[in-house]
Design a protein around this motif. Structure first.
Motif, mmCIF file in Angstrom:
data_model
loop_
_atom_site.group_PDB
_atom_site.id
_atom_site.type_symbol
_atom_site.label_atom_id
_atom_site.label_comp_id
_atom_site.label_asym_id
_atom_site.label_seq_id
_atom_site.Cartn_x
_atom_site.Cartn_y
_atom_site.Cartn_z
ATOM 1 N N PHE A 45 45.851 9.324 -30.485
ATOM 2 C CA PHE A 45 44.446 8.908 -30.449
ATOM 3 C C PHE A 45 44.268 7.469 -30.963
ATOM 4 O O PHE A 45 43.558 6.677 -30.343
ATOM 5 C CB PHE A 45 43.544 9.872 -31.231
ATOM 6 N N PRO A 46 44.929 7.111 -32.087
ATOM 7 C CA PRO A 46 44.772 5.713 -32.532
ATOM 8 C C PRO A 46 45.270 4.704 -31.493
ATOM 9 O O PRO A 46 44.656 3.648 -31.303
ATOM 10 C CB PRO A 46 45.628 5.648 -33.813
ATOM 11 N N LEU A 47 46.368 5.055 -30.783
ATOM 12 C CA LEU A 47 46.874 4.139 -29.754
ATOM 13 C C LEU A 47 45.905 4.054 -28.574
ATOM 14 O O LEU A 47 45.676 2.982 -28.020
ATOM 15 C CB LEU A 47 48.260 4.595 -29.265
ATOM 16 N N ALA A 48 45.336 5.203 -28.217
ATOM 17 C CA ALA A 48 44.374 5.218 -27.108
ATOM 18 C C ALA A 48 43.155 4.366 -27.471
ATOM 19 O O ALA A 48 42.655 3.583 -26.662
ATOM 20 C CB ALA A 48 43.961 6.648 -26.789
ATOM 21 N N ARG A 49 42.734 4.517 -28.717
ATOM 22 C CA ARG A 49 41.564 3.754 -29.191
ATOM 23 C C ARG A 49 41.846 2.256 -29.078
ATOM 24 O O ARG A 49 40.992 1.460 -28.722
ATOM 25 C CB ARG A 49 41.296 4.136 -30.654
ATOM 26 N N LYS A 50 43.120 1.902 -29.363
ATOM 27 C CA LYS A 50 43.484 0.489 -29.385
ATOM 28 C C LYS A 50 43.695 -0.086 -27.970
ATOM 29 O O LYS A 50 43.289 -1.197 -27.699
ATOM 30 C CB LYS A 50 44.784 0.381 -30.199
ATOM 31 N N PHE A 51 44.345 0.674 -27.100
ATOM 32 C CA PHE A 51 44.794 0.071 -25.836
ATOM 33 C C PHE A 51 43.973 0.412 -24.601
ATOM 34 O O PHE A 51 44.048 -0.300 -23.607
ATOM 35 C CB PHE A 51 46.264 0.432 -25.577
ATOM 36 N N LEU A 52 43.226 1.508 -24.617
ATOM 37 C CA LEU A 52 42.437 1.800 -23.415
ATOM 38 C C LEU A 52 41.247 0.851 -23.341
ATOM 39 O O LEU A 52 40.687 0.461 -24.367
ATOM 40 C CB LEU A 52 41.964 3.267 -23.398
ATOM 41 N N ARG A 53 40.898 0.495 -22.117
ATOM 42 C CA ARG A 53 39.779 -0.431 -21.932
ATOM 43 C C ARG A 53 38.516 0.354 -21.612
ATOM 44 O O ARG A 53 38.585 1.536 -21.263
ATOM 45 C CB ARG A 53 40.100 -1.385 -20.788
ATOM 46 N N ALA A 54 37.411 -0.354 -21.691
ATOM 47 C CA ALA A 54 36.116 0.315 -21.463
ATOM 48 C C ALA A 54 36.107 1.059 -20.132
ATOM 49 O O ALA A 54 35.651 2.199 -20.027
ATOM 50 C CB ALA A 54 34.991 -0.709 -21.505
ATOM 51 N N GLU A 55 36.680 0.433 -19.079
ATOM 52 C CA GLU A 55 36.651 1.074 -17.753
ATOM 53 C C GLU A 55 37.531 2.328 -17.742
ATOM 54 O O GLU A 55 37.277 3.272 -16.988
ATOM 55 C CB GLU A 55 37.055 0.095 -16.638
ATOM 56 N N ASP A 56 38.566 2.352 -18.571
ATOM 57 C CA ASP A 56 39.417 3.560 -18.643
ATOM 58 C C ASP A 56 38.605 4.747 -19.166
ATOM 59 O O ASP A 56 38.673 5.850 -18.620
ATOM 60 C CB ASP A 56 40.604 3.329 -19.595
ATOM 61 N N TRP A 57 37.870 4.502 -20.224
ATOM 62 C CA TRP A 57 37.076 5.584 -20.820
ATOM 63 C C TRP A 57 36.022 6.083 -19.844
ATOM 64 O O TRP A 57 35.782 7.269 -19.718
ATOM 65 C CB TRP A 57 36.405 5.116 -22.122
ATOM 66 N N THR A 58 35.406 5.129 -19.147
ATOM 67 C CA THR A 58 34.380 5.519 -18.169
ATOM 68 C C THR A 58 35.006 6.393 -17.084
ATOM 69 O O THR A 58 34.449 7.419 -16.680
ATOM 70 C CB THR A 58 33.758 4.259 -17.526
#
Ligand SMILES: [Fe+2]
Ligand SMILES: [Fe+2]
Length: 179
Positions: free
Chosen positions: A135-148
């Motif tokens: 989760f910490p890595l995802a928080r750091k490396f995913l971009r806004a469009e990834d989350w969307t």
């Protein structure tokens, strides 16, 4: 953008409460007492119908996207993705074992407890690794469009046991765990 992670984290807290409940029941069985078989059945119905169907597939999308963003440099991702399949199978076996015991099978307490503890232990380690590493890595490396995209691909579902609207089949177990 991080509502996805927030929801996954809340679901982990719920999964942990279920695991605590299972631990208590397995402990009773090991002491020669009668566990709440019906409630164990309910929690395993929940685990195989909510986390296995909504929580893990959503994580799969997050972790696969993380792997793309990080060019495969995170060895834990493959293990975790593989474990989602394993946990689903273990959960089905757990459910089948409860039904067998209810049906008067000759499954020994030792065998049942070994299977049940195995499931609880793998779940706990799994959640811990996701919280501590992925989760910490995802928080750091995913971009806004990834989350969307993740959010669009798998819409958030209300939790049928821990949410505001508790499904009838989970009312008993919900009050056993939460009240
Ligand atoms: Fe997971
Ligand atoms: Fe998870």
């Amino acid at each position: 953008m991080q509502n996805v992670l927030k929801a996954l984290h809340t679901e982990h807290a719920h999964i942990c409460r279920v695991l605590d409940f299972l631990d208590t029941q397995i402990g009773l069985l090991e002491k020669g007492e009668n566990p709440e078989w019906d409630l164990m059945k309910d929690v395993m119905h929940y685990m195989t119908n909510f986390p296995d169907i909504y929580h893990h597939p959503k994580e799969d999308l997050v972790f696969k996207r993380l792997r793309e963003r990080q060019a495969g440099a995170i060895p834990e991702i493959d293990d975790i993705l593989h474990e989602h399949g394993e946990l689903a199978e273990m959960g089905q076996k757990f459910r089948a074992a409860i039904n067998e015991v209810e049906g008067g099978s000759v499954m020994s307490v030792d065998d049942f407890s070994k299977m049940a503890r195995g499931y609880v232990d793998v779940q706990r380690r799994h959640v811990e690794l996701e919280e501590r590493v992925l989760f910490p890595l995802a928080r750091k490396f995913l971009r806004a469009e990834d989350w969307t995209e993740v959010d669009k691909a798998i819409k958030s579902q209300p939790d049928p046991m821990f949410g505001h609207m508790v499904k009838d089949e989970y009312k008993l177990i919900r009050s056993a765990i939460c009240d």
